[in-house]
Design a protein around this motif. Structure first.
Motif, PDB file in Angstrom:
ATOM      1  N   ARG A 184      55.255   5.790 -11.108  1.00 35.93           N
ATOM      2  CA  ARG A 184      55.755   6.312 -12.510  1.00 35.93           C
ATOM      3  C   ARG A 184      57.037   6.721 -12.302  1.00 35.93           C
ATOM      4  O   ARG A 184      57.628   7.346 -11.211  1.00 35.93           O
ATOM      5  CB  ARG A 184      54.941   7.468 -12.981  1.00 35.93           C
ATOM      6  N   LEU A 185      57.902   6.517 -13.429  1.00 37.37           N
ATOM      7  CA  LEU A 185      59.294   6.974 -13.522  1.00 37.37           C
ATOM      8  C   LEU A 185      59.268   8.428 -13.585  1.00 37.37           C
ATOM      9  O   LEU A 185      58.474   9.060 -14.576  1.00 37.37           O
ATOM     10  CB  LEU A 185      60.105   6.215 -14.442  1.00 37.37           C
ATOM     11  N   LEU A 186      60.205   9.424 -12.818  1.00 36.05           N
ATOM     12  CA  LEU A 186      60.331  10.768 -13.093  1.00 36.05           C
ATOM     13  C   LEU A 186      61.829  10.967 -13.292  1.00 36.05           C
ATOM     14  O   LEU A 186      62.443  10.669 -12.591  1.00 36.05           O
ATOM     15  CB  LEU A 186      59.654  11.408 -11.882  1.00 36.05           C
ATOM     16  N   GLU A 187      62.003  11.554 -14.489  1.00 35.31           N
ATOM     17  CA  GLU A 187      63.471  11.875 -14.657  1.00 35.31           C
ATOM     18  C   GLU A 187      63.698  13.454 -14.929  1.00 35.31           C
ATOM     19  O   GLU A 187      62.709  14.024 -15.097  1.00 35.31           O
ATOM     20  CB  GLU A 187      63.759  11.238 -16.026  1.00 35.31           C
ATOM     21  N   ILE A 188      64.772  13.942 -14.288  1.00 41.78           N
ATOM     22  CA  ILE A 188      65.050  15.332 -14.133  1.00 41.78           C
ATOM     23  C   ILE A 188      66.344  15.825 -14.731  1.00 41.78           C
ATOM     24  O   ILE A 188      67.328  15.291 -14.675  1.00 41.78           O
ATOM     25  CB  ILE A 188      65.236  15.611 -12.521  1.00 41.78           C
ATOM     26  N   PHE A 189      66.305  16.721 -15.503  1.00 39.61           N
ATOM     27  CA  PHE A 189      67.102  17.336 -16.495  1.00 39.61           C
ATOM     28  C   PHE A 189      67.547  18.711 -16.025  1.00 39.61           C
ATOM     29  O   PHE A 189      66.246  19.519 -15.988  1.00 39.61           O
ATOM     30  CB  PHE A 189      67.040  17.064 -17.812  1.00 39.61           C
ATOM     31  N   SER A 190      68.505  19.277 -16.004  1.00 34.69           N
ATOM     32  CA  SER A 190      68.983  20.496 -15.719  1.00 34.69           C
ATOM     33  C   SER A 190      68.700  21.573 -17.024  1.00 34.69           C
ATOM     34  O   SER A 190      68.666  20.716 -18.231  1.00 34.69           O
ATOM     35  CB  SER A 190      70.017  20.693 -15.357  1.00 34.69           C
ATOM     36  N   GLU A 191      68.948  22.785 -16.957  1.00 34.93           N
ATOM     37  CA  GLU A 191      68.879  23.376 -18.280  1.00 34.93           C
ATOM     38  C   GLU A 191      70.007  23.286 -19.036  1.00 34.93           C
ATOM     39  O   GLU A 191      70.053  23.741 -20.337  1.00 34.93           O
ATOM     40  CB  GLU A 191      68.828  24.864 -17.697  1.00 34.93           C
ATOM     41  N   THR A 192      71.127  22.744 -18.754  1.00 31.21           N
ATOM     42  CA  THR A 192      72.230  22.219 -19.427  1.00 31.21           C
ATOM     43  C   THR A 192      72.188  21.159 -19.948  1.00 31.21           C
ATOM     44  O   THR A 192      73.104  20.583 -20.938  1.00 31.21           O
ATOM     45  CB  THR A 192      73.528  22.382 -18.559  1.00 31.21           C
ATOM     46  N   GLY A 193      71.102  20.265 -19.893  1.00 31.65           N
ATOM     47  CA  GLY A 193      70.922  18.938 -20.450  1.00 31.65           C
ATOM     48  C   GLY A 193      71.454  17.905 -19.413  1.00 31.65           C
ATOM     49  O   GLY A 193      71.588  16.672 -19.890  1.00 31.65           O
ATOM     50  N   GLU A 194      72.065  18.339 -18.172  1.00 31.60           N
ATOM     51  CA  GLU A 194      72.471  17.020 -17.285  1.00 31.60           C
ATOM     52  C   GLU A 194      71.394  16.622 -16.567  1.00 31.60           C
ATOM     53  O   GLU A 194      70.439  17.202 -16.164  1.00 31.60           O
ATOM     54  CB  GLU A 194      73.576  17.929 -16.324  1.00 31.60           C
ATOM     55  N   GLU A 195      71.541  15.324 -16.601  1.00 31.11           N
ATOM     56  CA  GLU A 195      70.583  14.458 -15.719  1.00 31.11           C
ATOM     57  C   GLU A 195      70.592  14.633 -14.462  1.00 31.11           C
ATOM     58  O   GLU A 195      72.202  14.101 -14.119  1.00 31.11           O
ATOM     59  CB  GLU A 195      70.185  12.922 -16.268  1.00 31.11           C
ATOM     60  N   LEU A 196      69.870  14.843 -13.376  1.00 25.92           N
ATOM     61  CA  LEU A 196      69.975  14.830 -12.029  1.00 25.92           C
ATOM     62  C   LEU A 196      69.633  13.694 -11.356  1.00 25.92           C
ATOM     63  O   LEU A 196      68.322  13.359 -11.508  1.00 25.92           O
ATOM     64  CB  LEU A 196      69.493  16.235 -11.459  1.00 25.92           C
TER      65      LEU A 196
END
Length: 363
Positions: free
Chosen positions: A64-76
């Protein structure tokens, strides 16, 4: 995580206790229901250090694809805090279980699966007996050629200039380490300056000089103190560390990627003869001394063979924020016959517990 509306859970990561650890939101994504812009908006709404989005598997047995976003909305590209708890038992039942068979093969009771992130495929594990979740960290550990002078640290923490022990840090520089491209940390050793460590406040990241091929990157500042080791017969030595990670105006209570960068640096630091204790060595001016040390290490190894050693780090983070995190990082270091050390495996682990469950409406 059943089909239908976009459901979510919140959990506490790196602690078995509610209201401790580092909060995380995990949102299930069905099909293409959420755009990248909408995911960023949801992450900013949760305002946790990271929010992750777990997609449906494209087919049986596929990760499964796991996408990660910071609290500022930046994708990591990667963050350890949101990856390892995905293996937590209630969530794990929604993943396709796949055999890993990696270097350690973990525990016999393990459950395993594979996630796909921007940093690559990540095997994850959950041990129901120990209630510990873990992930094999994707790494491309790089120590940048430019170090970070204390003056740049002070610009992000100007109040420490009045701390009486600030003169102990005069003229010091600190290593800049990327665990993967896009995740970089200045590693500030304050083992001998507890006063400065205790005086830190949430602040911005220092301006740093990244090696060209490693830019752009998220940059954080990992402050740490090396504590006494834990040693028990029949158990691996645990190198205990107290840490604080500060970046972009906030302090993160538990940063898996920063802990992995620190553990990798310290593991290489203790294994590689070209590194001085707790400091990245400059080129040695005494070539004879360097040659003698290299010869001694080479004699300790059988010609043509390598030696692999596992370093275990127990890192406490978030105590100053009232959100104590306990993070374990295992680093396998291979030393070849010439005495050159390299990292072969990194495993991040910790405990987690579910907190809230709900639905995101209107999508």
């Amino acid at each position: 995580m059943a089909s239908g509306p976009q459901t979510f859970v919140t959990m506490v990561v790196f602690s078995p206790e509610k209201f401790q650890g580092n909060p995380l939101a995990l949102v299930s994504v069905h099909g293409n229901a959420l755009s990248q812009k909408r995911k960023a908006q949801i992450a900013r709404e949760f305002r946790y250090s990271e929010t992750v989005f777990l997609h449906d598997a494209p087919g049986p047995g596929q990760p499964r694809l796991l996408e990660i976003f910071s609290e500022t909305g930046e994708e990591l590209p990667f963050a350890g805090h949101p990856v390892s708890p995905t293996a937590r038992e209630p969530i794990f039942s929604y993943l396709e279980r796949m055999h890993y068979g990696g270097p350690t093969d973990r525990d016999t009771q393990k459950q395993s699966a594979v996630l796909l992130t921007k940093a690559g495929r990540i095997p994850i594990f959950f041990n129901p007996y120990r209630q510990v979740a873990a992930c094999v960290v994707p790494f491309n550990c790089h120590i940048h050629s430019h170090r970070v002078p204390i003056e740049k640290i002070i610009t992000t923490q100007p109040h420490i200039q009045i701390v009486p022990t600030i003169d102990k840090e005069k003229d010091k520089t600190f290593p800049l380490v990327s665990i993967v491209k896009g995740m970089t940390f200045a590693l500030v050793d304050l083992t001998d300056n507890a006063e400065i460590f205790g005086a830190l406040q949430a602040g911005k990241s220092p301006e740093v000089d990244l090696d060209a091929e490693w830019s752009p990157s998220f940059v954080g500042c990992m402050y740490y103190k090396v504590l006494a080791k834990s040693e028990q017969p029949g158990e691996p030595t645990i190198h205990n560390i107290q840490a604080r990670m500060i970046s972009h105006g906030i302090e993160d209570p538990g940063s898996g990627s920063a802990c992995c960068a620190l553990a990798c640096y310290l593991a290489l630091n203790s294994a590689n003869p070209s590194l001085e204790p707790r400091e990245l060595a400059e080129e040695r001016t005494d070539q004879g001394s360097a040659d003698a040390e290299l010869t001694k290490r080479t004699q300790d190894l059988k010609l043509g063979e390598t030696k692999t050693e596992r370093k275990v780090f127990g890192i406490q983070q978030g105590a100053e924020m009232g959100r104590l995190c306990t993070i374990a990082v295992e680093v396998d270091v291979k030393t070849d016959a010439q005495g050159k050390a390299s990292i072969t495996n990194v495993v991040l682990s910790g405990r987690a517990n579910l907190h809230l469950r709900g639905e995101i409406l209107g999508f």
